[in-house]
Scaffold this active site. Sequence first.
Site, PDB file in Angstrom:
ATOM      1  N   GLN A 175       2.020  -6.078  -3.159  1.00  0.00           N
ATOM      2  CA  GLN A 175       2.470  -6.197  -1.770  1.00  0.00           C
ATOM      3  C   GLN A 175       3.742  -5.341  -1.553  1.00  0.00           C
ATOM      4  OE1 GLN A 175       1.556  -9.513  -3.447  1.00  0.00           O
ATOM      5  NE2 GLN A 175      -0.388  -8.642  -2.906  1.00  0.00           N
ATOM      6  N   GLY A 222       1.611   3.031  -2.556  1.00  0.00           N
ATOM      7  CA  GLY A 222       1.251   3.930  -3.650  1.00  0.00           C
ATOM      8  C   GLY A 222       1.814   3.428  -4.983  1.00  0.00           C
ATOM      9  N   LYS A 223       2.013   2.102  -5.070  1.00  0.00           N
ATOM     10  CA  LYS A 223       2.554   1.514  -6.305  1.00  0.00           C
ATOM     11  C   LYS A 223       1.653   1.817  -7.496  1.00  0.00           C
ATOM     12  CE  LYS A 223       2.430  -2.517  -4.306  1.00  0.00           C
ATOM     13  NZ  LYS A 223       2.116  -2.109  -2.927  1.00  0.00           N
ATOM     14  N   GLY A 224       0.322   1.689  -7.263  1.00  0.00           N
ATOM     15  CA  GLY A 224      -0.637   1.922  -8.344  1.00  0.00           C
ATOM     16  C   GLY A 224      -0.487   3.310  -8.923  1.00  0.00           C
ATOM     17  N   ASP A 243       0.814  -1.224   0.000  1.00  0.00           N
ATOM     18  CA  ASP A 243       0.000   0.000   0.000  1.00  0.00           C
ATOM     19  C   ASP A 243       0.845   1.271   0.000  1.00  0.00           C
ATOM     20  OD1 ASP A 243      -2.238  -1.657   0.104  1.00  0.00           O
ATOM     21  OD2 ASP A 243      -2.248  -1.646   2.295  1.00  0.00           O
ATOM     22  N   GLY A 278      -4.592  -4.222  -3.802  1.00  0.00           N
ATOM     23  CA  GLY A 278      -5.562  -3.186  -4.140  1.00  0.00           C
ATOM     24  C   GLY A 278      -4.749  -1.963  -4.507  1.00  0.00           C
ATOM     25  N   HIS A 279      -4.704  -1.641  -5.781  1.00  0.00           N
ATOM     26  CA  HIS A 279      -3.881  -0.528  -6.249  1.00  0.00           C
ATOM     27  C   HIS A 279      -4.797   0.621  -6.682  1.00  0.00           C
ATOM     28  CE1 HIS A 279      -0.333  -3.476  -7.159  1.00  0.00           C
ATOM     29  NE2 HIS A 279      -0.706  -3.464  -5.899  1.00  0.00           N
ATOM     30  N   THR A 280      -4.602   1.768  -6.066  1.00  0.00           N
ATOM     31  CA  THR A 280      -5.514   2.895  -6.289  1.00  0.00           C
ATOM     32  C   THR A 280      -4.930   3.874  -7.306  1.00  0.00           C
ATOM     33  OG1 THR A 280      -6.055   2.680  -3.955  1.00  0.00           O
ATOM     34  CG2 THR A 280      -6.879   4.647  -5.079  1.00  0.00           C
ATOM     35  N   LEU A 282       4.030  12.547   1.111  1.00  0.00           N
ATOM     36  CA  LEU A 282       4.756  13.560   1.884  1.00  0.00           C
ATOM     37  C   LEU A 282       3.776  14.609   2.399  1.00  0.00           C
ATOM     38  CD1 LEU A 282       7.655  14.396   2.704  1.00  0.00           C
ATOM     39  CD2 LEU A 282       7.688  15.891   0.701  1.00  0.00           C
TER      40      LEU A 282
END
Length: 426
Positions: free
Chosen positions: A223, A15-17, A13, A40-42, A331
Amino acid sequence: MSIVVVVGAQWGDEGKGKIVDLLTASAAVVARYGGGANAGHTLVVGGQKTVIRLVPSGVLRATPTCVLGPGMVIDPAVLLEELDTLIARGAMDASLSRVIVSDRAHLVLPHHMVVDRLRESGAGAIGTTKRGIGPAYEDKVARRGVRAIDLVYPNELEAKVRANVDAWLPTIRALGGEAPDVGALVATLREQARRIAPLVRDASDVLHDAKKRGANVLLEGAQGTMLDIDHGTYPHVTSSTVLSGGAASGGGLAPTDIDRVVGITKAYTTRVGGGPFPSEMAEVEAERLRKAGGEFGAVTGRPRRCGWLDIPVLRHAVRFNGLSMLAITKLDVLSGWDPVRMVVAYELDGRRLERPPATGLDRVVPVYEEMPGWSGDLTTCRSWGDLPARARAFIERVEQLTECQAAIVSVGPDREQTIIRQSVFG
Ligand code: GDP
Ligand code: IMO
Ligand code: MG
């Protein structure tokens, strides 16, 4: 042209998406190389939010080919639901010509989910996503898995599924579950196969062709490093290779094809599920950060555990992924915290540790460093110079401690809310 891996540097989680969606502007092919619908990639584009679980996060761009790689475990029902949503949204045309499912990827079947759920309701629970991921990878390693290629040969499907179910029956019974109806299961799979089978092929051809013609390729991890089966916080991990080391075989390339690896980290740390978390905050602080950062699971909605940035974790990520650069996200969320803190080392039984140990992480005493915080809205910053000096100093300290450059700084969920300091594709 470059072949670039994007990998989570923490517990998922990160922020890969968002970063994959951003980088796909310059890529011809995006391939997911591991995991399944536990991810779950947002993606947020023009204020509109999309959560993706199986299809690579480059899907909202008009042209890239989206590959579900051989290292994945794919739930056919989730895949079809996701594709239908994307079609309805106008993100892809109904022919699905841009989607390729690797023939070698394994399938997550309903009884995998049943086993995952039953185990998670018992004493050995670790807080999985209950998507059947562990049992599906168990089948793969036990050499009895059902693969995407099996959907192409419906006549042989029943025998494979029956053998698979038979192998699980003693476990299902011992856990108090009901035996699945193989006939119904196969009928559903045959129905799903009508739409999925045309997408199934040797996905590596697409990646190799892209490489040959000099196009950029992205390999998208799911992941995070600390959930990796070998180098994560075992046994509180997922069941696959998360690290960039798995990106080549899990995506359909060779290790020597990879040019660069980008590690994604938040400016702080989160974790969902059980397991050690040395920099975890007290609940009052965690609640404030959770609220500010919207730290709830993209798929499960579970509140994420929150803590300060953990440098030993990032050192681990730099080492085992061979990170070429970092992308630091969220950030903006730390604005208004003063001081800001980070864990720079651990102490365990009187010894100072620079990286997480194989065991005993739940007993380490974190060594904190504090820096003066900053305030104000960072979400409108678009260049390094736009950031407050103290926010820049924070990033520079992370770079110094991890010996890795922050090529990207993200200041909001939207594609546009990003500061690019160095090109990822070279
Ligand atoms: P992934 O699994 O690594 O793709 O990450 P998730 O999508 O599960 O979680 C990351 C969350 O942070 C999502 O809600 C993103 O929209 C959001 N996000 C990503 N980058 C930023 C950022 O720089 N600032 C803020 N405020 N949110 C971000
Ligand atoms: P993305 O790709 C955060 C965690 C679960 C649990 C452990 C094992 O969105 O970053 P599993 O269902 O894989 O057997 O669960 O791994 N986990 C994740 N945590 N983000 C994820 O994916 C995760 N995928 C699995 O919470 O602790
Ligand atoms: Mg996620």
